[in-house]
Enzyme design. Structure first.
Site, PDB file in Angstrom:
ATOM      1  N   GLU A  90       0.842  -1.225   0.000  1.00 42.85           N
ATOM      2  CA  GLU A  90       0.000   0.000   0.000  1.00 42.85           C
ATOM      3  C   GLU A  90       0.863   1.255   0.000  1.00 42.85           C
ATOM      4  O   GLU A  90       0.533   2.246   0.656  1.00 42.85           O
ATOM      5  CB  GLU A  90      -0.961  -0.002   1.202  1.00 42.85           C
ATOM      6  CG  GLU A  90      -1.871  -1.219   1.309  1.00 42.85           C
ATOM      7  CD  GLU A  90      -2.946  -1.249   0.237  1.00 42.85           C
ATOM      8  OE1 GLU A  90      -3.198  -0.193  -0.367  1.00 42.85           O
ATOM      9  OE2 GLU A  90      -3.500  -2.328  -0.005  1.00 42.85           O
TER      10      GLU A  90
HETATM   11  C1  LIG Z   1       1.211 -10.340   1.740  1.00 46.80           C
HETATM   12  C2  LIG Z   1       1.133  -9.450   0.533  1.00 46.80           C
HETATM   13  C3  LIG Z   1      -0.102  -9.086   0.054  1.00 46.80           C
HETATM   14  C4  LIG Z   1      -0.211  -8.274  -1.090  1.00 46.80           C
HETATM   15  N1  LIG Z   1      -1.442  -7.956  -1.541  1.00 46.80           N
HETATM   16  C5  LIG Z   1      -1.567  -7.226  -2.660  1.00 46.80           C
HETATM   17  C6  LIG Z   1      -2.862  -6.919  -3.199  1.00 46.80           C
HETATM   18  O1  LIG Z   1      -3.882  -7.323  -2.636  1.00 46.80           O
HETATM   19  N2  LIG Z   1      -2.951  -6.172  -4.321  1.00 46.80           N
HETATM   20  C7  LIG Z   1      -1.814  -5.727  -4.965  1.00 46.80           C
HETATM   21  O2  LIG Z   1      -1.937  -5.047  -5.985  1.00 46.80           O
HETATM   22  N3  LIG Z   1      -0.579  -6.004  -4.479  1.00 46.80           N
HETATM   23  C8  LIG Z   1      -0.422  -6.741  -3.359  1.00 46.80           C
HETATM   24  N4  LIG Z   1       0.832  -7.037  -2.876  1.00 46.80           N
HETATM   25  C9  LIG Z   1       1.995  -6.534  -3.589  1.00 46.80           C
HETATM   26  C10 LIG Z   1       2.496  -5.258  -2.947  1.00 46.80           C
HETATM   27  O3  LIG Z   1       1.686  -4.185  -3.331  1.00 46.80           O
HETATM   28  C11 LIG Z   1       3.954  -5.042  -3.361  1.00 46.80           C
HETATM   29  O4  LIG Z   1       4.738  -6.034  -2.692  1.00 46.80           O
HETATM   30  C12 LIG Z   1       4.435  -3.653  -2.974  1.00 46.80           C
HETATM   31  O5  LIG Z   1       3.807  -2.678  -3.763  1.00 46.80           O
HETATM   32  C13 LIG Z   1       5.959  -3.510  -3.173  1.00 46.80           C
HETATM   33  O6  LIG Z   1       6.301  -3.807  -4.473  1.00 46.80           O
HETATM   34  P1  LIG Z   1       7.370  -4.951  -4.784  1.00 46.80           P
HETATM   35  O7  LIG Z   1       7.120  -6.110  -3.900  1.00 46.80           O
HETATM   36  O8  LIG Z   1       7.353  -5.162  -6.260  1.00 46.80           O
HETATM   37  O9  LIG Z   1       8.747  -4.333  -4.319  1.00 46.80           O
HETATM   38  P2  LIG Z   1       9.711  -3.426  -5.184  1.00 46.80           P
HETATM   39  O10 LIG Z   1       8.944  -2.365  -5.887  1.00 46.80           O
HETATM   40  O11 LIG Z   1      10.626  -4.295  -5.964  1.00 46.80           O
HETATM   41  O12 LIG Z   1      10.505  -2.723  -4.004  1.00 46.80           O
HETATM   42  C14 LIG Z   1      11.547  -3.379  -3.273  1.00 46.80           C
HETATM   43  C15 LIG Z   1      12.152  -2.378  -2.308  1.00 46.80           C
HETATM   44  O13 LIG Z   1      12.713  -1.277  -3.044  1.00 46.80           O
HETATM   45  C16 LIG Z   1      12.150  -0.064  -2.618  1.00 46.80           C
HETATM   46  N5  LIG Z   1      11.966   0.824  -3.768  1.00 46.80           N
HETATM   47  C17 LIG Z   1      11.259   0.569  -4.896  1.00 46.80           C
HETATM   48  N6  LIG Z   1      11.297   1.632  -5.715  1.00 46.80           N
HETATM   49  C18 LIG Z   1      12.044   2.577  -5.103  1.00 46.80           C
HETATM   50  C19 LIG Z   1      12.454   3.896  -5.432  1.00 46.80           C
HETATM   51  N7  LIG Z   1      12.115   4.474  -6.567  1.00 46.80           N
HETATM   52  N8  LIG Z   1      13.210   4.566  -4.542  1.00 46.80           N
HETATM   53  C20 LIG Z   1      13.579   3.999  -3.366  1.00 46.80           C
HETATM   54  N9  LIG Z   1      13.231   2.754  -2.992  1.00 46.80           N
HETATM   55  C21 LIG Z   1      12.470   2.060  -3.840  1.00 46.80           C
HETATM   56  C22 LIG Z   1      10.791  -0.435  -2.006  1.00 46.80           C
HETATM   57  O14 LIG Z   1      10.397   0.527  -1.057  1.00 46.80           O
HETATM   58  C23 LIG Z   1      11.117  -1.763  -1.365  1.00 46.80           C
HETATM   59  O15 LIG Z   1      11.708  -1.561  -0.114  1.00 46.80           O
HETATM   60  C24 LIG Z   1       0.963  -7.830  -1.745  1.00 46.80           C
HETATM   61  C25 LIG Z   1       2.220  -8.187  -1.242  1.00 46.80           C
HETATM   62  C26 LIG Z   1       2.314  -8.995  -0.123  1.00 46.80           C
HETATM   63  C27 LIG Z   1       3.679  -9.402   0.353  1.00 46.80           C
END
Ligand SMILES: Cc1cc2nc3c(=O)[nH]c(=O)nc-3n(C[C@H](O)[C@H](O)[C@H](O)COP(=O)(O)OP(=O)(O)OC[C@H]3O[C@@H](n4cnc5c(N)ncnc54)[C@H](O)[C@@H]3O)c2cc1C
Length: 306
Positions: A90
């Site tokens: 979120e």
């Molecule tokens: C239990 C669970 C439930 C979920 N439920 C849903 C759901 O119902 N609907 C849905 O749409 N998604 C869901 N998700 C996905 C969730 O929205 C994503 O995991 C989240 O948005 C983070 O994206 P990512 O995992 O791709 O991490 P990434 O985007 O790869 O990020 C990895 C790390 O890098 C950091 N980062 C990324 N970009 C930048 C930047 N530009 N500058 C600095 N730091 C950065 C992030 O803060 C994070 O710490 C769920 C995930 C989990 C684990």
């Protein structure tokens, strides 16, 4: 424990205030809502971590394990694990920092954006400069002085008035620091993520301090735990002020440039020798799974479901 009680009080105040503003349906609450998400996720995690620490080995044990030993099944480690995800989904904490920073400098970008845009011509910059000059001639003097400097201001908050004066003064100092950074780095400011993160964290603390003071006053007037609420708000504000002062210090005195060089080195593989002798628990396999669905992936999903 004092940190936990004071912060829990402030956290409830922040969430309540942002929710009430949303219910009022007449405010632009983008910054307040984002701050509530960011501050709530970060501080709830810290409170849960303290809970686990206070409960010691019992904090680390699962509820089932405690119950099996005949003790009350407090799911402290479960709470910690469940709260951890709030810092990622979120809107992860890093993305919230960027989003809030963008909102905070939005007014400046709309008046002075062309001025700091490296792609603009000199003539365009000159026109933008004249426009921005008019805006800043009115805006900047407002940052120098305000009620926060007036002894007795916010007197209706009794012993909390000093904290609200601090919030008012410090908000203006925060705006001055942001403005100074914009003039110094111009278009490159968006790359200064650590700096922007500290700016946002200072804003979040100030928002939480105001919310805590207002809530304490509300509880006092409704007769619900007024004296205790005042004590919690006071403790929270004192603790938050220390964090704010530290963050201000780190705006200009930090290891950001050193860190950046180290990160470049890590990404370039110059420090892989540090991994010698470390057992990699992850084993083999791709870092990111193939997006194409296939039988083996369906099988994997089935196996993880109970
Ligand atoms: C239990 C669970 C439930 C979920 N439920 C849903 C759901 O119902 N609907 C849905 O749409 N998604 C869901 N998700 C996905 C969730 O929205 C994503 O995991 C989240 O948005 C983070 O994206 P990512 O995992 O791709 O991490 P990434 O985007 O790869 O990020 C990895 C790390 O890098 C950091 N980062 C990324 N970009 C930048 C930047 N530009 N500058 C600095 N730091 C950065 C992030 O803060 C994070 O710490 C769920 C995930 C989990 C684990």
């Amino acid at each position: 424990i004092s940190f936990m009680a004071a912060t829990a009080f402030a956290l409830e105040a922040v969430v309540d205030l942002a929710s009430q503003m949303a219910d009022d349906n007449r405010n632009d609450i983008r910054i307040e809502a984002a701050l509530a998400k960011l501050y709530g996720s970060e501080t709830a995690w810290r409170i849960a971590d303290e809970l686990v620490q206070i409960r010691g080995g019992r904090g680390y044990e699962t509820a089932d394990s405690l119950a099996a030993r005949g003790e009350r099944a407090v799911p402290a480690e479960q709470l910690l694990r469940d709260l951890r995800i709030n810092r990622i989904f979120e809107g992860s904490t890093e993305i919230m920092h960027l989003l809030i920073a963008r909102e905070a400098v939005d007014a400046h970008l709309s008046v002075a954006g062309d001025l700091i845009d490296p792609d603009r011509t000199l003539a365009e910059k000159a026109r933008a400069g004249a426009r921005a000059g008019g805006f800043y001639a009115r805006w900047f003097p407002g940052l120098v002085t305000g009620p926060g400097q007036r002894p007795g201001a916010y007197g209706e908050f009794g012993p909390l008035a000093g904290h609200l004066r601090y919030v008012e003064r410090t908000s203006r100092k925060l705006a001055r620091s942001t403005f100074y950074a914009m003039s110094r780095w111009q278009g490159r400011m968006e790359l200064k993520q650590a700096f922007l993160g500290r700016i946002v964290d200072i804003g979040a603390e100030l928002f939480a301090m105001s919310a805590a003071c207002v809530r304490a006053e509300l509880l006092r007037t409704t007769g619900d735990h007024g004296p205790e609420a005042y004590r919690l708000a006071d403790a929270f504000c004192r603790q938050a002020r220390l964090r704010v002062e530290e963050l201000f210090g780190r705006l200009w005195s930090n290891t950001d440039e050193v860190d950046r060089r180290i990160v470049d080195g890590v990404l370039a593989g110059r420090y892989t020798w540090l991994e010698a002798g470390v057992v990699d628990p992850s084993g083999d396999g791709p870092w990111i799974a193939d997006a194409a669905p296939g039988p083996s992936r369906v099988e994997n999903v089935r196996r993880t479901l109970p």
